[in-house]
Design an enzyme around this catalytic site. Structure first.
Site, short mmCIF file in Angstrom:
data_model
loop_
_atom_site.label_atom_id
_atom_site.label_comp_id
_atom_site.label_asym_id
_atom_site.label_seq_id
_atom_site.Cartn_x
_atom_site.Cartn_y
_atom_site.Cartn_z
N CYS A 2 -13.44 23.72 6.89
CA CYS A 2 -15.15 23.71 6.27
C CYS A 2 -14.99 24.72 5.58
CB CYS A 2 -15.92 24.29 7.49
SG CYS A 2 -16.29 23.15 8.97
N ARG A 27 -8.71 22.50 2.58
CA ARG A 27 -9.49 23.66 3.16
C ARG A 27 -9.27 22.13 4.42
NH1 ARG A 27 -11.20 29.06 2.97
NH2 ARG A 27 -12.08 28.56 4.81
N TRP A 74 -15.99 20.40 8.77
CA TRP A 74 -14.91 19.56 9.19
C TRP A 74 -15.34 19.56 11.16
CZ3 TRP A 74 -11.57 21.47 13.63
CH2 TRP A 74 -10.10 20.34 14.18
N ASN A 99 -19.60 27.35 8.90
CA ASN A 99 -18.71 27.69 9.45
C ASN A 99 -18.70 28.65 10.79
OD1 ASN A 99 -18.02 26.89 6.57
ND2 ASN A 99 -16.80 27.79 5.92
N GLY A 100 -17.35 28.06 11.11
CA GLY A 100 -17.62 28.18 12.34
C GLY A 100 -18.03 27.15 14.21
N GLU A 483 10.13 22.75 12.39
CA GLU A 483 8.95 22.45 11.47
C GLU A 483 9.46 21.36 10.35
OE1 GLU A 483 6.58 23.62 7.40
OE2 GLU A 483 7.00 23.89 10.30
N LYS A 487 6.39 18.80 9.90
CA LYS A 487 5.46 18.75 8.76
C LYS A 487 5.68 16.57 8.72
CE LYS A 487 4.88 22.07 6.43
NZ LYS A 487 4.77 22.60 7.34
N GLU A 490 2.68 15.82 10.28
CA GLU A 490 1.35 16.07 9.15
C GLU A 490 1.13 15.26 8.92
OE1 GLU A 490 1.04 21.07 9.66
OE2 GLU A 490 2.66 20.12 8.38
N HIS A 506 20.55 16.36 28.08
CA HIS A 506 19.37 17.05 29.10
C HIS A 506 18.39 16.43 29.16
CE1 HIS A 506 22.22 20.23 30.92
NE2 HIS A 506 22.03 20.52 29.39
N LYS A 605 -6.60 22.94 6.00
CA LYS A 605 -5.77 24.18 5.76
C LYS A 605 -5.96 25.38 6.52
CE LYS A 605 -2.65 25.85 3.12
NZ LYS A 605 -0.89 25.25 3.32
#
Length: 610
Positions: A2, A27, A74, A99-100, A483, A487, A490, A506, A605
């Site tokens: 947001c 964001r 968002w 926001n929040g 990582e 990526k 994402e 395993h 973001k």
């Protein structure tokens, strides 16, 4: 997640609001809207999708005003619909952006329904609009009404409010989510991120927890949680418009991948300037705080968590200190056993990651007063709440998938490792000189890895049609495999998992066949022969392997085993170099699949909600 922007001026602020929202697109969001006071009326336009669609609607409807607020949403409460998009209004008299998350919104909603308020959305934000309106109806002015409403809200929020009753005023409040005020000449602004208003001003005030601000054209008054007017320091933002522009690159992610040599160099520049690893790099009182610590506790989320996992190998091997790394959102909800002589390190690109901030608060409540923040954004919440801080100097990172923030965090963590080792007598002059030389050589090695992009692009064509992938690494390179998998999933939406290569037999080996590409991080280190054995396990099952090996590793290529050679092994800093090709692989695989590289679906973001 947001974004908020608001403005009050003697000129038309609609272009300011729209431009601000465009600069907040990175964001992550799914809808956008603005509300303005135009000839005494609250006018609002909202659209799902991109800011450009909302902008076109505002132009078509002839929006023009000297006071307004805007928002990119968002979704949390309620689906992605125009009715749930911000701003939200109450009786057509006032508008709110938020926001929040308001944790007690259900109770407040039922209370307000009993008072005659009706709800048009599924959001928690509409509760705020009606609550402020309710207090206005009781005779309070807008500032007092917002302050009264804020006292009744539980959770995290940043809000901005305008009202037709007071058309020369914008009021905002902050608790747990970032919010700042931009100062102009006869005009002032509010925003959740300085990038939203940098085109108008670089003079900013960062609001603190519990603050409310009364913003007019003439000036700004800030009040703390108790309602007392306070002075907050003015800062000159160093965010430049150039850093927010795409330039010659196709996407911000590509730009930021290629900015890494400079970002890394900038981040360790102060180490070189101080002729080595000195405690003062972390703060004036760092030496006393770091000298006798007995361990390190790292708290972070997502990519920052993987940076912490990498650092654990360094801290234990070089500094000789026990190190634990936890996901911040898990740490804060367990009964942790605290050792006040442990250093608590929080890592956050934005400095506003809510889970990490709350984990830091929890750690401090347990008696941890030795706290260090590694962050990319000066004056953000987490550094302000920490005793010590090391700022990475990555510059603005716009792409949702973190790249240069990750590698500069690793540089910062390596600097911390060497500083702790030196304080503990585990780093002599010769070793320190060697590590400093490794840092000086690092940007060149990263550039060498970047030069492999055409080869990685060829690989990406084979990845594009796949639905699953495995990433393998050992030791300090296992977090780089993690990582790399993150990526890829994402931005390309290919399901990817990472494992320590020794764990292959395993369980994960059951997944390997000709349809499952396996990416292997294989530097020329002490574990290379072990990795080669793991590769043979995959090869025997018909799997196709993509191996990132050092120039001096002995790997033979075949139809089943494809090899790209990064620079010669760079020793302890090898994980930073090997992060580059996995970033490039994810980027080009996403391009080949036609996904939105900079704004992947469902992601944001700056994660300012739980």
């Amino acid at each position: 997640m947001c974004g908020i922007v608001g403005a009050i001026a003697g000129r038309d602020v609609v272009p300011v609001l729209v431009e601000g929202l465009k600069r907040l697109e990175y964001r992550g969001y799914d809808s956008a809207g603005i509300a303005v006071l135009d000839h005494g009326d609250v006018r609002r336009v909202r659209r799902t999708g991109r800011v450009a669609e909302m902008e076109a609607a505002a132009q078509a409807e002839g929006f023009h005003a000297q006071l307004g607020i805007g928002h990119t949403r968002w979704a949390t409460h309620g689906g992605v619909t125009e009715a749930n998009a911000h701003p939200h209004v109450s009786f057509g008299e006032l508008a709110v952006v938020h926001n929040g998350i308001i944790e007690n919104h259900d109770a407040q909603r039922e209370r307000l329904k009993g008072l005659g308020y009706t709800f048009e959305s599924q959001t928690d934000t509409e509760v705020i609009a009606h609550l402020v309106h309710y207090h206005q109806q009781k005779g309070l002015d807008l500032l007092a009404a917002v302050q009264a409403a804020a006292r009744e809200l539980h959770g995290a929020y940043a809000i901005a409010v305008v009202s037709k009753r007071e058309p020369e005023r914008l009021v905002c409040a902050r608790m747990g989510c970032p919010l700042l005020v931009g100062l102009g000449d006869g005009e002032n602004f509010v925003a959740s991120d300085v990038s939203a208003i940098v085109q108008a001003t670089r003079r900013v005030i960062f609001l603190e927890e519990g603050d409310t601000a009364d913003v007019t054209r003439a000036g700004v008054r800030v009040f703390d949680a108790s309602g007392v007017q306070v002075a907050r320091d003015e800062h000159l933002s160093d965010v430049s418009l150039a850093s927010l522009e795409l330039g010659p690159y196709r996407h911000f992610m590509q730009k930021e991948i290629h900015e890494q040599p400079r970002a890394i160099s900038d981040t360790f520049e102060q180490v070189i300037a101080n002729n080595g690893f000195v405690p003062q790099l972390f703060g004036a009182n760092a030496e006393a705080m770091l000298r006798d610590i007995e361990g390190v506790q790292i708290l972070a989320c997502g990519t920052s968590y993987y940076a912490g996992l990498t650092a654990r190998y360094w801290i234990e091997a070089i500094a000789g200190l026990p190190c634990s790394v936890e996901i911040a959102s898990e740490y804060r909800y367990r009964a942790a056993v605290a050792n006040p002589k442990h250093l608590v390190v929080t890592i956050s690109q934005s400095g506003e990651t809510l889970d990490t901030m709350e984990a830091l608060k929890y750690a401090k409540s347990l008696g941890h007063d030795r706290t260090l923040s590694i962050c990319n954004v000066p004056e953000s919440a987490i550094p302000r709440a920490s005793a010590l801080v090391y700022y990475t100097r990555a510059g603005a990172e716009i792409g949702v998938a973190s790249t240069k923030a990750f590698t500069t965090q690793l540089v910062a963590l390596f600097t911390l490792t060497c500083t702790l080792a030196k304080l503990r007598g585990r780093l002599n002059d010769e070793q320190e000189a060697g590590y400093l030389d490794d840092l000086r050589q690092l940007p060149g090695s990263v550039q060498h890895a970047l030069n492999l992009e055409p080869q990685v692009q060829v690989w990406s064509e084979r990845f594009a049609p796949k639905q699953h992938a495995l990433f393998l690494g050992r030791g300090v390179h296992y977090p780089i495999a993690l990582e790399g998998a993150l990526k890829l999933k994402e931005i390309s939406y290919i399901h990817a998992e990472a494992y320590p290569a020794g764990e292959l037999k395993h369980g994960p080996l059951a997944l390997v066949d000709e349809a499952m590409p396996v990416v292997v991080i294989a530097p020329n280190d002490a574990l290379l022969e072990k990795v080669k054995s793991n590769i043979q396990e995959v090869r025997a099952r018909g799997g196709e392997m993509f191996v990132f090996a050092d120039l001096d590793s002995q790997f033979g290529e075949s139809e089943q085993v494809r090899v790209i050679r990064t620079p010669r092994h760079v020793g302890v800093l090898s994980p930073i170099v090997h992060a580059i090709p996995v970033q490039l692989l994810a980027y080009h695989a996403a391009l080949a699949r036609g996904t939105d590289v900079d704004k992947p679906r469902n992601l944001a973001k700056s994660v300012t909600v739980e």
